[in-house]
Design an enzyme around this catalytic site. Sequence first.
Site, mmCIF file in Angstrom:
data_model
loop_
_atom_site.group_PDB
_atom_site.id
_atom_site.type_symbol
_atom_site.label_atom_id
_atom_site.label_comp_id
_atom_site.label_asym_id
_atom_site.label_seq_id
_atom_site.Cartn_x
_atom_site.Cartn_y
_atom_site.Cartn_z
ATOM 1 N N HIS A 172 0.850 -1.185 0.000
ATOM 2 C CA HIS A 172 0.000 0.000 0.000
ATOM 3 C C HIS A 172 0.885 1.234 0.000
ATOM 4 C CE1 HIS A 172 -3.876 -1.940 1.809
ATOM 5 N NE2 HIS A 172 -3.308 -2.704 0.889
ATOM 6 N N GLU A 183 0.886 3.941 1.736
ATOM 7 C CA GLU A 183 1.332 4.394 3.051
ATOM 8 C C GLU A 183 2.517 3.579 3.555
ATOM 9 O OE1 GLU A 183 -1.812 3.579 2.047
ATOM 10 O OE2 GLU A 183 -3.226 4.203 3.596
ATOM 11 N N CYS A 242 -6.242 1.861 5.771
ATOM 12 C CA CYS A 242 -6.880 0.619 6.188
ATOM 13 C C CYS A 242 -6.291 0.185 7.539
ATOM 14 C CB CYS A 242 -6.650 -0.463 5.134
ATOM 15 S SG CYS A 242 -4.925 -1.014 5.034
ATOM 16 N N CYS A 246 -2.429 -0.330 7.393
ATOM 17 C CA CYS A 246 -1.690 0.930 7.327
ATOM 18 C C CYS A 246 -1.831 1.729 8.615
ATOM 19 C CB CYS A 246 -2.151 1.742 6.121
ATOM 20 S SG CYS A 246 -1.747 0.907 4.561
#
Length: 157
Positions: free
Chosen positions: A58, A60, A88, A91
């Site tokens: 992801h 992040e 999410c 993260c």
Amino acid sequence: MRASEPASDEFWMREALRAARRAPRHDDVPVGAVIVREGAVLARAHNRREADQDPAAHAELIAIRRAARKLGSWRLEGCTLYVTLEPCAQCAGTIVLARVPRVVFGAADPKAGFAGSLGDLCRDPRLNHRARITSGVLSDACGEILRAFFREKRAKR
């Protein structure tokens, strides 16, 4: 903006949007992240789950890893993470573990967001670190890039 003026949250979110626009090149969901400290970019990233075939890739997480390497520390003290979509659970957990003091996100994620939508791991009082959250920065632009991506995917079916 003059050089002596600090950049605004909107300015940095536009940088995160620029990063997000790179993701669809390899069929990834267009989410972008930028980590800023003292007015300078430490790291920028976009989703790479499809490109790397990595469920943890992801924006992040990639940005946090890059910033930690650049700082030579896993503690991202004094940093702000700008991300186009609400983090999410994965993260949000990494944000807490990396001690990121502030997170600014654009679009809320009612299906997977853990910075206020489904839960709030970033500000859970039971944890030893909590991040300050600013939500909704350029939310229309952040949401539109996602809607356009999924519209295009559906049209190709």
